[in-house]
Motif scaffolding. Structure first.
Motif, mmCIF file in Angstrom:
data_model
loop_
_atom_site.group_PDB
_atom_site.id
_atom_site.type_symbol
_atom_site.label_atom_id
_atom_site.label_comp_id
_atom_site.label_asym_id
_atom_site.label_seq_id
_atom_site.Cartn_x
_atom_site.Cartn_y
_atom_site.Cartn_z
ATOM 1 N N ALA A 1 -7.777 -4.522 14.152
ATOM 2 C CA ALA A 1 -7.737 -5.635 13.191
ATOM 3 C C ALA A 1 -8.529 -5.252 11.949
ATOM 4 O O ALA A 1 -8.199 -5.650 10.835
ATOM 5 C CB ALA A 1 -8.329 -6.890 13.825
ATOM 6 N N TYR B 1 -9.234 -5.148 18.916
ATOM 7 C CA TYR B 1 -9.202 -6.135 19.997
ATOM 8 C C TYR B 1 -8.443 -5.527 21.175
ATOM 9 O O TYR B 1 -7.394 -4.886 20.976
ATOM 10 C CB TYR B 1 -8.494 -7.417 19.546
ATOM 11 C CG TYR B 1 -9.282 -8.254 18.570
ATOM 12 C CD1 TYR B 1 -10.417 -8.962 18.980
ATOM 13 C CD2 TYR B 1 -8.893 -8.354 17.240
ATOM 14 C CE1 TYR B 1 -11.134 -9.745 18.079
ATOM 15 C CE2 TYR B 1 -9.605 -9.141 16.334
ATOM 16 C CZ TYR B 1 -10.720 -9.828 16.764
ATOM 17 O OH TYR B 1 -11.432 -10.601 15.883
ATOM 18 N N HIS C 1 -7.939 -17.538 0.970
ATOM 19 C CA HIS C 1 -6.562 -17.105 0.722
ATOM 20 C C HIS C 1 -6.232 -17.217 -0.761
ATOM 21 O O HIS C 1 -5.214 -16.735 -1.218
ATOM 22 C CB HIS C 1 -5.577 -18.073 1.410
ATOM 23 C CG HIS C 1 -5.424 -17.856 2.848
ATOM 24 N ND1 HIS C 1 -6.162 -18.538 3.779
ATOM 25 C CD2 HIS C 1 -4.600 -17.042 3.543
ATOM 26 C CE1 HIS C 1 -5.799 -18.138 4.976
ATOM 27 N NE2 HIS C 1 -4.860 -17.239 4.862
ATOM 28 N N SER D 1 -2.732 -13.513 5.305
ATOM 29 C CA SER D 1 -3.083 -13.981 6.643
ATOM 30 C C SER D 1 -2.987 -12.830 7.647
ATOM 31 O O SER D 1 -2.027 -12.061 7.629
ATOM 32 C CB SER D 1 -2.104 -15.098 7.014
ATOM 33 O OG SER D 1 -2.457 -15.610 8.258
ATOM 34 N N GLY D 2 -4.009 -12.705 8.470
ATOM 35 C CA GLY D 2 -3.985 -11.693 9.529
ATOM 36 C C GLY D 2 -4.466 -10.319 9.094
ATOM 37 O O GLY D 2 -4.452 -9.377 9.884
ATOM 38 N N CYS D 3 -4.933 -10.170 7.839
ATOM 39 C CA CYS D 3 -5.315 -8.824 7.379
ATOM 40 C C CYS D 3 -6.709 -8.427 7.878
ATOM 41 O O CYS D 3 -7.110 -7.282 7.711
ATOM 42 C CB CYS D 3 -5.223 -8.709 5.864
ATOM 43 S SG CYS D 3 -6.546 -9.547 4.983
ATOM 44 N N GLY D 4 -7.439 -9.372 8.477
ATOM 45 C CA GLY D 4 -8.719 -8.994 9.085
ATOM 46 C C GLY D 4 -9.960 -9.530 8.374
ATOM 47 O O GLY D 4 -11.078 -9.119 8.682
ATOM 48 N N LYS D 5 -9.767 -10.480 7.465
ATOM 49 C CA LYS D 5 -10.904 -11.019 6.696
ATOM 50 C C LYS D 5 -11.951 -11.647 7.613
ATOM 51 O O LYS D 5 -13.133 -11.346 7.549
ATOM 52 C CB LYS D 5 -10.421 -12.105 5.702
ATOM 53 C CG LYS D 5 -9.347 -11.644 4.750
ATOM 54 C CD LYS D 5 -8.927 -12.752 3.794
ATOM 55 C CE LYS D 5 -8.158 -13.900 4.432
ATOM 56 N NZ LYS D 5 -6.830 -13.546 4.935
ATOM 57 N N THR D 6 -11.467 -12.568 8.471
ATOM 58 C CA THR D 6 -12.400 -13.306 9.331
ATOM 59 C C THR D 6 -13.074 -12.375 10.330
ATOM 60 O O THR D 6 -14.277 -12.495 10.589
ATOM 61 C CB THR D 6 -11.647 -14.440 10.054
ATOM 62 O OG1 THR D 6 -11.110 -15.302 9.051
ATOM 63 C CG2 THR D 6 -12.547 -15.225 10.977
ATOM 64 N N THR D 7 -12.303 -11.445 10.874
ATOM 65 C CA THR D 7 -12.882 -10.509 11.848
ATOM 66 C C THR D 7 -14.001 -9.698 11.186
ATOM 67 O O THR D 7 -15.082 -9.520 11.769
ATOM 68 C CB THR D 7 -11.799 -9.572 12.418
ATOM 69 O OG1 THR D 7 -10.788 -10.371 13.029
ATOM 70 C CG2 THR D 7 -12.371 -8.607 13.436
HETATM 71 N N1 LIG Z 1 -9.713 -12.724 19.544
HETATM 72 C C1 LIG Z 1 -8.666 -11.982 19.186
HETATM 73 N N2 LIG Z 1 -7.981 -11.242 20.070
HETATM 74 C C2 LIG Z 1 -6.938 -10.470 19.710
HETATM 75 N N3 LIG Z 1 -6.508 -10.362 18.441
HETATM 76 C C3 LIG Z 1 -7.153 -11.057 17.487
HETATM 77 C C4 LIG Z 1 -8.256 -11.914 17.809
HETATM 78 N N4 LIG Z 1 -8.702 -12.479 16.651
HETATM 79 C C5 LIG Z 1 -7.904 -12.014 15.667
HETATM 80 N N5 LIG Z 1 -6.967 -11.169 16.163
HETATM 81 C C6 LIG Z 1 -5.943 -10.444 15.400
HETATM 82 O O1 LIG Z 1 -6.612 -9.609 14.452
HETATM 83 C C7 LIG Z 1 -5.922 -9.614 13.204
HETATM 84 C C8 LIG Z 1 -6.877 -10.059 12.111
HETATM 85 O O2 LIG Z 1 -7.223 -11.429 12.314
HETATM 86 P P1 LIG Z 1 -8.233 -12.205 11.343
HETATM 87 O O3 LIG Z 1 -8.401 -13.586 11.874
HETATM 88 O O4 LIG Z 1 -9.438 -11.377 11.136
HETATM 89 O O5 LIG Z 1 -7.383 -12.222 9.987
HETATM 90 P P2 LIG Z 1 -7.580 -13.080 8.672
HETATM 91 O O6 LIG Z 1 -7.291 -12.151 7.537
HETATM 92 O O7 LIG Z 1 -8.885 -13.762 8.678
HETATM 93 O O8 LIG Z 1 -6.387 -14.128 8.839
HETATM 94 P P3 LIG Z 1 -6.253 -15.640 8.292
HETATM 95 O O9 LIG Z 1 -6.284 -15.518 6.804
HETATM 96 O O10 LIG Z 1 -4.910 -16.041 8.804
HETATM 97 O O11 LIG Z 1 -7.380 -16.428 8.859
HETATM 98 C C9 LIG Z 1 -4.718 -10.521 13.392
HETATM 99 O O12 LIG Z 1 -3.600 -9.718 13.659
HETATM 100 C C10 LIG Z 1 -5.086 -11.373 14.582
HETATM 101 O O13 LIG Z 1 -3.922 -11.751 15.301
#
Ligand SMILES: Nc1ncnc2c1ncn2[C@@H]1O[C@H](COP(=O)(O)OP(=O)(O)OP(=O)(O)O)[C@@H](O)[C@H]1O
Length: 331
Positions: free
Chosen positions: A27, A20, A205, A47-53
């Motif tokens: 991410a 990003y 999670h 949380s925040g490890c990048g699953k959703t991305t």
């Molecule tokens: N649109 C964005 N712009 C900048 N950084 C982002 C954006 N979306 C996510 N991030 C960052 O990318 C990293 C991964 O986020 P992501 O949502 O993929 O994690 P996750 O594992 O799905 O988290 P969670 O379990 O909390 O939903 C995080 O550090 C988040 O802050």
């Protein structure tokens, strides 16, 4: 597109990266992963490890910085993103039903976009409502606010299935429900997937949920790096490293009990003596253990013979001398 086959197709991620803008680190960092056709793969990790991305790059709600994605052999990055999304089911925690449209209109959203006839959409809506255990005549004309949270999540799953896509992406789809509704939805979903055999990526999670639903689990660490990718049983039996072991938690034995069926353990005596508590072949070992405890017996009767406490311990890799730990832990 790849949806000529409505059963699952293979998904391949190759060196997939998302950085990003303005963030110090990617991410998702160079992830390579194969998701076999017709399997449900769960992404778990903190949380925040990048699953959703990672997941959102597959339907291009997030554009990768670099790398490749193939679905059924087709290069996803060369397809039109809107077209692509109509062929991938997507269910999320927030459900995202349109408040001013009826349940039928919400479920019919993608078929409508795809130009199906009104009759075909209507038949599909009824079929899907029945599939997720909502009586069509009672629910099709209601509005989302007239449904409970659990019912709305079922509609969310029905909507994701509407155009019978070979691939479904599900981001904590049962996350907003209470534990009892959640368990109910999980059980229904396991049955549904046995029938449908879609290729599904499911983010959660909750490691218990991952064990229950996943054919395979990808345990992720920061940057979506894969700490371990294997079947639930293999991860529980042999965590790749301390990170995975910590993630699984202390009660891996109990989870293994929940995962294994009575039919997987050889009966130690045959035939069953009279008066023993009975369990069915498809009961979990955890249920068998509960039955033994409830009856104060160290064995129970199964369709194949007798299951002893010692055999149960052996099956999950615990010596029966350690029984205090197993029986007294908080289940
Ligand atoms: N649109 C964005 N712009 C900048 N950084 C982002 C954006 N979306 C996510 N991030 C960052 O990318 C990293 C991964 O986020 P992501 O949502 O993929 O994690 P996750 O594992 O799905 O988290 P969670 O379990 O909390 O939903 C995080 O550090 C988040 O802050």
């Amino acid at each position: 597109m790849f949806d000529r086959d409505t059963e699952g197709v293979r998904i391949e991620l190759r060196s997939l990266t998302k950085h990003y803008p303005g963030q110090p680190a990617p991410a998702v960092d160079n992830v390579t992963l194969d998701i076999p056709a017709g399997e449900l793969v769960v992404f778990v990790g903190p949380s925040g490890c990048g699953k959703t991305t990672t997941m959102k790059m597959i339907n291009r709600l997030v554009e990768p910085t670099s790398g490749e994605i193939r679905i059924g052999g087709q290069d996803v990055l060369s397809l039109d993103p809107d077209q692509l999304r109509r062929h991938i089911g997507y269910a999320i925690q927030q459900v995202g039903l349109f408040p001013h449209q009826t349940i039928a209109q919400n479920i019919g959203l993608v078929p409508n976009l795809l130009g199906w006839t009104a009759d075909r959409i209507s038949a599909r809506v009824d079929e899907l409502l029945s599939l997720v255990n909502l009586e069509p005549s009672a629910f099709r004309d209601r509005y989302p606010r007239q449904l409970s949270g659990g019912q709305q999540q079922r509609v969310g799953v029905a909507r994701a299935l509407a155009a019978d896509p070979p691939v479904m992406l599900m981001d904590e789809p049962f996350g907003a429900t209470d534990p009892i509704t959640r368990e109910h939805l999980q059980n229904e979903f396991v049955k549904l997937q046995k029938q449908l055999r879609k290729t599904i990526i499911f983010v959660t999670h909750d490691f218990e949920e991952a064990i229950k639903l996943g054919d395979r689990i990808a345990v992720l660490r920061e940057g979506s790096h894969i700490a371990q990718y294997d079947t639930p049983a293999a991860i529980l039996a042999d965590p790749a490293d301390d990170y995975v072991a910590n993630f699984i938690g202390q009660d891996a034995t109990l989870k293994r009990l929940a995962l294994m069926r009575v039919s997987e353990v050889p009966a130690t005596e045959s035939p069953a003596g009279p008066g023993l508590p009975q369990v069915s072949a498809d009961a979990s070992l955890r249920e068998a253990l509960d039955t033994m405890i409830a009856h104060g017996a160290d064995r129970c009767s199964t369709p194949a013979g007798v299951l002893t406490y010692a055999a149960l311990c052996e099956a999950v890799g615990t010596r029966s001398g350690e029984q205090e730990d197993v029986v007294s832990s908080d289940r």
